[in-house]
Motif scaffolding. Structure first.
Motif, PDB file in Angstrom:
ATOM      1  N   UNK A 215       0.844  -1.297   0.008  1.00 16.68           N
ATOM      2  CA  UNK A 215       0.056   0.075  -0.197  1.00 16.68           C
ATOM      3  C   UNK A 215       0.880   1.119   0.099  1.00 16.68           C
ATOM      4  N   UNK A 216       2.058   1.033   0.534  1.00 19.11           N
ATOM      5  CA  UNK A 216       2.855   2.119   0.477  1.00 19.11           C
ATOM      6  C   UNK A 216       3.315   2.835  -0.754  1.00 19.11           C
ATOM      7  N   UNK A 217       3.101   1.885  -2.069  1.00 20.27           N
ATOM      8  CA  UNK A 217       3.264   2.246  -3.338  1.00 20.27           C
ATOM      9  C   UNK A 217       2.316   3.622  -3.577  1.00 20.27           C
ATOM     10  N   UNK A 218       1.032   3.268  -2.989  1.00 19.13           N
ATOM     11  CA  UNK A 218       0.131   4.350  -3.383  1.00 19.13           C
ATOM     12  C   UNK A 218       0.462   5.695  -2.614  1.00 19.13           C
ATOM     13  N   UNK A 219       1.196   5.616  -1.636  1.00 20.81           N
ATOM     14  CA  UNK A 219       1.676   6.975  -1.102  1.00 20.81           C
ATOM     15  C   UNK A 219       2.416   8.005  -1.838  1.00 20.81           C
ATOM     16  N   UNK A 220       3.372   7.254  -2.702  1.00 19.35           N
ATOM     17  CA  UNK A 220       4.301   8.300  -3.444  1.00 19.35           C
ATOM     18  C   UNK A 220       3.577   8.717  -4.283  1.00 19.35           C
ATOM     19  N   UNK A 221       2.533   8.112  -5.116  1.00 16.71           N
ATOM     20  CA  UNK A 221       1.804   8.470  -6.257  1.00 16.71           C
ATOM     21  C   UNK A 221       0.837   9.709  -5.638  1.00 16.71           C
ATOM     22  N   UNK A 222       0.419   9.580  -4.292  1.00 13.93           N
ATOM     23  CA  UNK A 222      -0.407  10.439  -3.851  1.00 13.93           C
ATOM     24  C   UNK A 222       0.219  11.871  -3.679  1.00 13.93           C
ATOM     25  N   UNK A 223       1.338  11.690  -3.109  1.00 15.71           N
ATOM     26  CA  UNK A 223       2.180  12.976  -2.678  1.00 15.71           C
ATOM     27  C   UNK A 223       2.562  13.728  -4.085  1.00 15.71           C
ATOM     28  N   UNK A 224       2.931  12.943  -5.323  1.00 17.95           N
ATOM     29  CA  UNK A 224       2.980  13.475  -6.408  1.00 17.95           C
ATOM     30  C   UNK A 224       1.757  14.089  -7.225  1.00 17.95           C
ATOM     31  N   UNK A 225       0.745  13.515  -6.868  1.00 18.58           N
ATOM     32  CA  UNK A 225      -0.510  13.857  -7.424  1.00 18.58           C
ATOM     33  C   UNK A 225      -0.717  15.386  -6.796  1.00 18.58           C
ATOM     34  N   UNK A 227       0.999  17.429  -5.250  1.00 14.24           N
ATOM     35  CA  UNK A 227       2.092  18.571  -5.545  1.00 14.24           C
ATOM     36  C   UNK A 227       1.532  19.033  -6.766  1.00 14.24           C
ATOM     37  N   UNK A 228       1.260  18.119  -7.741  1.00 10.36           N
ATOM     38  CA  UNK A 228       1.070  18.746  -8.973  1.00 10.36           C
ATOM     39  C   UNK A 228      -0.340  19.709  -8.961  1.00 10.36           C
ATOM     40  N   UNK A 229      -1.149  19.541  -8.006  1.00  9.65           N
ATOM     41  CA  UNK A 229      -2.259  20.210  -7.649  1.00  9.65           C
ATOM     42  C   UNK A 229      -1.973  21.553  -6.745  1.00  9.65           C
ATOM     43  N   UNK A 230      -0.597  21.626  -6.673  1.00  9.45           N
ATOM     44  CA  UNK A 230       0.068  22.736  -5.678  1.00  9.45           C
ATOM     45  C   UNK A 230      -0.030  22.586  -4.385  1.00  9.45           C
ATOM     46  N   UNK A 231      -0.417  21.188  -3.542  1.00  7.81           N
ATOM     47  CA  UNK A 231      -0.448  21.123  -2.305  1.00  7.81           C
ATOM     48  C   UNK A 231       0.664  20.266  -1.848  1.00  7.81           C
ATOM     49  N   UNK A 232       1.847  20.905  -1.279  1.00  8.99           N
ATOM     50  CA  UNK A 232       2.798  20.168  -0.771  1.00  8.99           C
ATOM     51  C   UNK A 232       2.605  19.295   0.431  1.00  8.99           C
ATOM     52  N   UNK A 233       3.109  18.135   0.208  1.00 13.07           N
ATOM     53  CA  UNK A 233       3.004  17.232   1.622  1.00 13.07           C
ATOM     54  C   UNK A 233       4.321  17.150   2.255  1.00 13.07           C
ATOM     55  N   UNK A 234       4.381  17.463   3.613  1.00 14.92           N
ATOM     56  CA  UNK A 234       5.844  17.562   4.075  1.00 14.92           C
ATOM     57  C   UNK A 234       5.959  16.247   4.972  1.00 14.92           C
ATOM     58  N   UNK A 235       5.069  15.358   5.121  1.00 11.16           N
ATOM     59  CA  UNK A 235       5.394  14.321   6.009  1.00 11.16           C
ATOM     60  C   UNK A 235       4.316  13.091   5.496  1.00 11.16           C
ATOM     61  N   UNK A 236       4.914  12.029   5.474  1.00 12.96           N
ATOM     62  CA  UNK A 236       4.216  10.813   5.350  1.00 12.96           C
ATOM     63  C   UNK A 236       4.424   9.800   6.422  1.00 12.96           C
ATOM     64  N   UNK A 249       7.527  -3.295  -0.427  1.00  9.35           N
ATOM     65  CA  UNK A 249       9.016  -3.278  -0.939  1.00  9.35           C
ATOM     66  C   UNK A 249       9.271  -1.883  -1.319  1.00  9.35           C
ATOM     67  N   UNK A 250       8.173  -0.834  -1.419  1.00  6.07           N
ATOM     68  CA  UNK A 250       8.271   0.224  -1.778  1.00  6.07           C
ATOM     69  C   UNK A 250       9.210   1.086  -0.803  1.00  6.07           C
ATOM     70  N   UNK A 251      10.144   1.842  -1.291  1.00  3.90           N
ATOM     71  CA  UNK A 251      11.099   2.403  -0.217  1.00  3.90           C
ATOM     72  C   UNK A 251      10.690   3.504   0.469  1.00  3.90           C
ATOM     73  N   UNK A 252      11.132   4.013   1.638  1.00  9.66           N
ATOM     74  CA  UNK A 252      10.941   5.176   2.314  1.00  9.66           C
ATOM     75  C   UNK A 252      11.517   6.187   1.858  1.00  9.66           C
ATOM     76  N   UNK A 253      10.866   7.440   1.885  1.00  9.69           N
ATOM     77  CA  UNK A 253      11.723   8.647   1.163  1.00  9.69           C
ATOM     78  C   UNK A 253      12.279   9.299   2.429  1.00  9.69           C
ATOM     79  N   UNK A 254      13.558   9.769   2.386  1.00 10.10           N
ATOM     80  CA  UNK A 254      14.401  10.294   3.606  1.00 10.10           C
ATOM     81  C   UNK A 254      13.981  11.448   3.913  1.00 10.10           C
ATOM     82  N   UNK A 255      13.471  11.988   5.284  1.00  6.52           N
ATOM     83  CA  UNK A 255      12.979  13.390   5.549  1.00  6.52           C
ATOM     84  C   UNK A 255      11.670  13.603   5.125  1.00  6.52           C
ATOM     85  N   UNK A 256      10.924  12.682   4.585  1.00  5.31           N
ATOM     86  CA  UNK A 256       9.362  12.859   4.131  1.00  5.31           C
ATOM     87  C   UNK A 256       8.575  11.741   4.856  1.00  5.31           C
TER      88      UNK A 256
END
Ligand code: WTA
Length: 700
Positions: A215-225, A227-236, A249-256
């Motif tokens: 399910x983590x896979x979907x988090x990265x897409x959600x953040x990118x989407x 941000x494309x709409x102008x909403x920055x996500x600073x923490x997941x 298996x989807x890796x964690x993004x450091x600092x986010x």
């Protein structure tokens, strides 16, 4: 309600939904049920009669614990933005957790049942829930810097950590927006952007149909989407299905991205004072499909909502603190918010949360869970009942469980299916409530009162206490009871569970729900503002409502609301597609399923690949639940002379119904070509479809 892959593999056959259900006989609750029922005194009808409105709803508000009592029950100064229990202050987390500690500390609040049968169920007592909510609230407050009024988007499966997360938000006055776990990352990201969330909360993985889903896979897409709409996500924040061990298996993004179990170590045993919130402060947003392409965030208030779900859980679900209650809906939908989390926990119930698919590994699973945990109140959807009836009609008899009470919600239930539910699942002993309501409504609008009113298969019963439904025709004239005529069901009065507005769109709120039958836009009298539900209904002579389905372009698929416009916009992002139209088709298990018609741009030729691209585009933009049952590529769409697509004609073809008058079309010849594409060259006999299908697309 939740529909899943294992279920959807059942081959749909011809729908057998009768068009005109005959009047059914009554079923009476047993004397044993009535005796123990929370609501068995018929004086409730008098107490909630119109002459006692709106004060009658204090009966529900008084079931809660308030820091400050309200001075005004209902404020109608800004119609139709009603305000409830104005001046009152309370906290939802306190009401669902803290206040039960004195008496029920050691009682199970939540029992989590993992999908793999070899994993034992996990019980959280009220005491344990208290600490888990506090610690996570501390994390939200100190680690994320969240405070009252901020929004947070939660995209999680059915695990105990989901209500913990919601209650932690509520403790701080943070507005949660839970997105159904089965929606795609893109759908989640759009909702996060609309709500202005800068924190997303996920779980790394979960079991579904025997597989661990990443399910983590979907988090990265959600953040990118987002941000494309102008909403920055600073923490997941990522809960782990197994603390200390990654299931995705989807890796964690450091600092986010942060694993919750690691950060939580800093907040062990930290108590967070619940924030006293205004009764009118928003508690949560719940996005739902409407008549335009964009989903709308239904904004629910703290005081009125909590009062309404607490009162209806007590009176209609008949929840006592001694009951073990299992609602099989998903918490990502309104049913789960109101009747898995807030209503049951406010009543100190034990609420069961099941991770997986109802028929995994076999159709006996729900009944094994019920037997093992001693579930005595069971709540599910017609789709789940139809599916379990089809794959395991004799399973319930093999298990030794005893339901006193069962609920059906989300779709019309056919009398035949109702009777199987009653005789086989309920073993002829449980009462059934067929509850009709919507995301916008907070809680039930129509139902029988289980300890008072007789049941009638296929009918949603009468207006709930303090709810005064009415059926209007297109001109706004009342359709009388017993006339056999269908019309638009409306609610004449405000009630505490009604949503406050559409997040960020007051104008659409008024237009969509009130403008149709409003008598005077300047009136401050609630009588002039009936709520338009967009459902067709018939009122029988006995005052029981039968709900026929949506009158707008929303399709109810297995109890999930899908906007046809949302699906069509997704199709139009496929480069070779020129036009798209989505229509509902009757289905034996899921009620309705979407079928798609596509016309290609000039020079494109129809092929399998285009069909596959359309399907995967819908799955990525919306989610697997929106997957169409069929995609038809047609030479042209049937159109009016002004160029509008006649969806009604397409719906008729898909459902083998009469296409009606097509002589006024700009291109009547295309209708027969489309019919042959869909039905084959042999002419089929048309049938009379169900009411909602007969009306689909009529307004166009
Ligand atoms: C339909 C779910 C018939 C209806 C709680 C409504 C029902 C839509 C029933 C709302 C019922 C809900 N009988 N139809 N008992 N309950 N519906 O927002 O068309 O997901 O408008 O809320 O489901 O779906 P929603």
């Amino acid at each position: 309600m939740e529909m899943n892959d294992a279920m959807s593999s059942t081959e749909p056959t011809e729908a057998q939904i009768a068009v005109h259900w005959k009047e059914e006989q009554y079923y009476k609750p047993s004397p044993e049920f009535v005796k123990q029922a929370n609501l068995n005194d018929p004086s409730v009808n008098e107490r909630f009669a119109e002459k006692n409105f709106p004060k009658c709803f204090e009966e529900y508000a008084d079931m809660l614990t308030w820091y400050e009592r309200w001075h005004t029950v209902l404020d109608t100064s800004d119609p139709p933005f009603w305000k409830w229990f104005v001046g009152g202050k309370l906290n939802a987390s306190y009401n669902c957790v803290d206040r039960h500690l004195a008496q029920y500390r050691d009682k199970a609040a939540i029992i989590f049942v993992p999908e793999p049968e070899k994993e034992p169920a996990v019980s959280l007592t009220y005491q344990e829930l208290f600490w888990r909510v506090n610690e996570f609230a501390a994390l939200l407050k100190h680690f994320c810097g969240l405070k009252a009024g901020d929004r947070v988007t939660i995209h999680m499966p059915m695990v105990a950590e989901l209500p913990i997360t919601m209650l932690a938000c509520a403790r701080l006055g943070v507005i949660h927006s839970v997105v159904f776990g089965g929606f795609s990352g893109e759908a989640c990201g759009l909702r996060a952007a609309d709500s202005g969330s800068r924190v997303l909360i996920y779980m790394d993985g979960y079991y579904r149909g025997g597989k661990m889903i990443d399910h983590k896979f979907s988090a990265d897409i959600a953040v990118a989407t987002a941000e494309k709409e102008g909403q920055k996500i600073d923490k997941v924040l990522v809960w782990r299905r197994y603390a200390g061990k990654a299931s995705a298996v989807t890796p964690m993004v450091k600092g986010r991205d942060f694993y919750v179990d690691e950060v939580l170590k800093d907040y062990r045993g930290t108590f967070v004072e619940p924030v006293p919130m205004d009764a009118e402060a928003p508690l949560f947003l719940m996005y739902t499909s409407g008549t335009t392409g964009k989903p709308k965030g239904c904004q629910h208030r703290t005081g009125g909502y909590l009062a309404y779900v607490t009162g209806t859980s007590k009176y209609i679900e008949d929840i006592h603190p001694t009951d073990t209650y299992w609602c099989m809906a998903d918490i990502g939908w309104i049913t789960g918010h109101s009747y898995i989390v807030y209503g049951p926990l406010a009543n100190a119930a034990t609420s069961v949360i099941y991770e997986g698919v109802p028929n995994f590994p076999d159709a006996g699973r729900p009944w094994r869970i019920a037997e093992r945990l001693g579930v005595n109140i069971f709540h599910t959807s017609p789709t789940a009942i139809r599916m379990l009836r089809k794959v395991g009609p004799d399973e319930p008899a093999k298990y030794n469980y005893h339901f006193k009470h069962m609920t059906t919600v989300g779709e019309p239930i056919e009398p035949e299916v109702w009777k199987w539910y009653y005789d086989v699942v309920g073993k002829g002993k449980a009462v059934i409530v067929d509850t009709w309501w919507q995301t916008e409504n907070g809680g039930f609008l129509c139902s029988t009162k289980p300890g008072i009113d007789p049941m009638k298969p296929g009918s949603a019963g009468v207006g709930m206490p303090g709810i005064y439904p009415i059926i209007y025709d297109e001109e706004g004239k009342e359709v009388p009871r017993g006339s056999g005529r269908a019309g638009n069901i409306c609610i004449r009065n405000p009630w505490p569970g009604i949503f406050q507005t559409i997040w960020g769109d007051r104008e659409r709120f008024v237009r969509q729900y009130y403008s149709k039958y409003n008598r005077d836009p300047n009136s401050k009298d609630w009588h002039d503002w009936p709520y338009f539900a967009a459902d067709g209904a018939v009122l029988a002579a006995d005052g029981y409502f039968r709900i026929l389905g949506r009158v707008d372009d929303v399709i109810n698929v297995a109890g999930h609301r899908l906007g046809t416009k949302e699906l069509e916009s997704a199709c139009l992002t496929v480069p070779e597609v020129a036009e798209a139209a989505v229509v509902p088709v009757a289905d034996e298990i899921k009620g309705r399923v979407p079928e798609i018609y596509i016309a290609l741009k000039p020079g494109q030729t129809a092929n399998r690949q285009t069909v596959d691209t359309v399907v995967t585009t819908i799955e990525t933009m919306i989610g697997k639940i929106a997957r169409p049952s069929k995609v038809h590529i047609v030479p042209d769409m049937p159109k009016t002379r002004s160029g509008k697509i006649m969806r009604r004609v397409l719906a008729a073809i898909s459902n083998t119904m009469d296409t009606g008058d097509i002589t006024t079309l700009a291109n009547p010849d295309v209708v027969e070509q489309i019919r042959i594409t869909v039905q084959g060259t042999e002419k089929r006999e048309t049938k009379e479809g169900p009411e909602d299908l007969k009306h689909f697309g009529k307004e166009e």
